[in-house]
Scaffold this motif. Sequence first.
Motif, short mmCIF file in Angstrom:
data_model
loop_
_atom_site.label_atom_id
_atom_site.label_comp_id
_atom_site.label_asym_id
_atom_site.label_seq_id
_atom_site.Cartn_x
_atom_site.Cartn_y
_atom_site.Cartn_z
N VAL A 160 0.84 -1.19 0.00
CA VAL A 160 0.00 0.00 0.00
C VAL A 160 0.88 1.24 0.00
O VAL A 160 1.78 1.38 0.83
CB VAL A 160 -0.92 0.04 1.25
N GLU A 161 0.60 2.12 -0.95
CA GLU A 161 1.34 3.38 -1.02
C GLU A 161 0.38 4.56 -0.91
O GLU A 161 -0.61 4.64 -1.65
CB GLU A 161 2.10 3.50 -2.34
N TYR A 162 0.67 5.47 0.00
CA TYR A 162 -0.12 6.69 0.18
C TYR A 162 0.48 7.83 -0.62
O TYR A 162 1.71 7.92 -0.78
CB TYR A 162 -0.17 7.07 1.66
N LEU A 163 -0.42 8.70 -1.09
CA LEU A 163 0.01 9.91 -1.77
C LEU A 163 0.95 10.68 -0.85
O LEU A 163 0.66 10.86 0.34
CB LEU A 163 -1.23 10.76 -2.10
N ASN A 164 2.07 11.12 -1.39
CA ASN A 164 3.08 11.89 -0.64
C ASN A 164 3.59 11.15 0.60
O ASN A 164 4.01 11.78 1.57
CB ASN A 164 2.51 13.25 -0.19
N ASP A 165 3.48 9.79 0.58
CA ASP A 165 3.89 9.00 1.75
C ASP A 165 3.26 9.52 3.04
O ASP A 165 3.89 9.55 4.10
CB ASP A 165 5.43 8.95 1.88
N THR A 201 -3.07 3.69 -2.96
CA THR A 201 -3.30 2.57 -3.87
C THR A 201 -2.85 1.28 -3.20
O THR A 201 -1.76 1.23 -2.61
CB THR A 201 -2.54 2.77 -5.20
N HIS A 202 -3.73 0.26 -3.26
CA HIS A 202 -3.39 -1.07 -2.77
C HIS A 202 -2.91 -1.90 -3.95
O HIS A 202 -3.60 -1.97 -4.97
CB HIS A 202 -4.62 -1.78 -2.21
N HIS A 203 -1.77 -2.54 -3.81
CA HIS A 203 -1.25 -3.40 -4.88
C HIS A 203 -1.31 -4.84 -4.39
O HIS A 203 -0.47 -5.26 -3.59
CB HIS A 203 0.17 -3.00 -5.24
N ALA A 204 -2.33 -5.56 -4.85
CA ALA A 204 -2.58 -6.93 -4.37
C ALA A 204 -1.82 -7.92 -5.24
O ALA A 204 -1.83 -7.83 -6.46
CB ALA A 204 -4.07 -7.23 -4.43
N HIS A 205 -1.14 -8.87 -4.58
CA HIS A 205 -0.31 -9.86 -5.30
C HIS A 205 -0.82 -11.27 -5.06
O HIS A 205 -0.85 -11.74 -3.92
CB HIS A 205 1.14 -9.81 -4.78
N TRP A 206 -1.20 -11.92 -6.14
CA TRP A 206 -1.49 -13.36 -6.08
C TRP A 206 -0.33 -14.12 -6.68
O TRP A 206 0.32 -13.65 -7.64
CB TRP A 206 -2.73 -13.72 -6.88
N ARG A 207 -0.11 -15.31 -6.16
CA ARG A 207 0.90 -16.21 -6.75
C ARG A 207 0.19 -17.50 -7.12
O ARG A 207 -0.35 -18.20 -6.25
CB ARG A 207 2.03 -16.48 -5.78
N LEU A 208 0.15 -17.79 -8.42
CA LEU A 208 -0.53 -18.97 -8.92
C LEU A 208 0.52 -19.95 -9.41
O LEU A 208 1.18 -19.71 -10.44
CB LEU A 208 -1.49 -18.58 -10.05
N ASP A 218 2.11 1.62 -11.52
CA ASP A 218 2.69 2.95 -11.34
C ASP A 218 4.14 2.79 -10.92
O ASP A 218 4.68 1.68 -10.96
CB ASP A 218 1.87 3.76 -10.33
N ASP A 219 4.77 3.88 -10.53
CA ASP A 219 6.20 3.81 -10.18
C ASP A 219 6.46 2.93 -8.97
O ASP A 219 7.55 2.39 -8.81
CB ASP A 219 6.74 5.21 -9.89
N PHE A 220 5.47 2.77 -8.11
CA PHE A 220 5.64 2.00 -6.88
C PHE A 220 5.45 0.50 -7.13
O PHE A 220 6.10 -0.31 -6.47
CB PHE A 220 4.62 2.50 -5.85
N GLY A 251 9.13 -4.06 -2.09
CA GLY A 251 9.55 -5.18 -2.93
C GLY A 251 8.82 -5.16 -4.25
O GLY A 251 7.61 -4.99 -4.29
N GLU A 252 9.54 -5.30 -5.35
CA GLU A 252 8.94 -5.22 -6.69
C GLU A 252 9.04 -6.60 -7.34
O GLU A 252 10.14 -7.10 -7.57
CB GLU A 252 9.69 -4.16 -7.51
N ILE A 253 7.88 -7.20 -7.60
CA ILE A 253 7.87 -8.56 -8.14
C ILE A 253 8.57 -8.62 -9.51
O ILE A 253 9.17 -9.63 -9.88
CB ILE A 253 6.43 -9.15 -8.19
N GLY A 254 8.53 -7.49 -10.25
CA GLY A 254 9.20 -7.47 -11.55
C GLY A 254 10.70 -7.69 -11.46
O GLY A 254 11.33 -8.13 -12.43
N SER A 255 11.29 -7.39 -10.31
CA SER A 255 12.73 -7.57 -10.15
C SER A 255 13.07 -8.89 -9.47
O SER A 255 14.24 -9.27 -9.43
CB SER A 255 13.33 -6.46 -9.30
#
Length: 307
Positions: A77-82, A167-174, A231-233, A257-261
Amino acid sequence: MLKQNAVAAIVMLQKILFAVALVFSGNFVFADSGRVDWSDWKFDYTTGDTPTGLTLMGVYYRDHQILHKASFPVMRVEYLNDACGPFADILWSGNYVPITQHEDVSVCSGEKLCKRTYEKDGEKFLEMGVNAKLGEYEIYQSYVFSNRGYFDAYVFSRGLQCAEDHTHHAHWRLDFDIDGSGDDQVFKNTGSLQATEFNDTRTASTFWSIQDAETGTRVEIIPGADDGFPDDFARWDVAVRTYKSNESDTWLWGPRGEIGSLFNNNENIDRADTVFWYVTHLEHSAFNGESVWHYSGPRIRVVLPSP
Ligand SMILES: [Cu+2]
């Protein structure tokens, strides 16, 4: 190799800490597990073995294995302007609470794990969902199975940690094992076979297909209407990886943590054991207040070969 050992050691340590937390939190811990055999679906579930929310294991459709495991490792979860946070929200047996005031699952009010069946326009559904409270957030994470050969993965969220947009960034792992653990092939849309590990977005691909190369049993992963935009986060919607036993579904990488990396080292995924990470981005406007549920999540549809 050294790095892998270090990660394995951290995973082991986290498992031990988790087990200790389970023991010491005694009465407050809610853990449930069991086996479901409904319509053409069979699977085991647990809310207690790992900090990955409601977790499904050994999912079969019409006696075809589809998944080894479906889990929900983190919601970043990332808040505007932290304004506060960022947070890594992890669902586990220490933070489950009874469902209240959730009109979609009002029949489950008072339950921490909702299990219900219902019918709509002649279609039958089985829903299982777990309800958690983390700080000011309430999170309801569920799977809804249809008798027509698909299931939807959902996360519902409400509450405000700070009165600010976030914004909430929800991650599923299938972790797919279509007709067994090897020989899976991944396609962007229906046509474009992927050779090596990759990241993707819903802008670049409409959906994804995973197929057992030997049997032709196929699964389509279809985005939900409200799955949002990276987004950037949280920069990706999808990350496809080869299964590795040390590439855990326990989230060890915190809010940033960024799943893309992660685990992204160009390994072969053609006729391999596929792990499919799916990420949604729920924008939550503080203006909407703390009582409105917002939700997102993909559909997983099974397509069996014609006999
Ligand atoms: Cu929110």
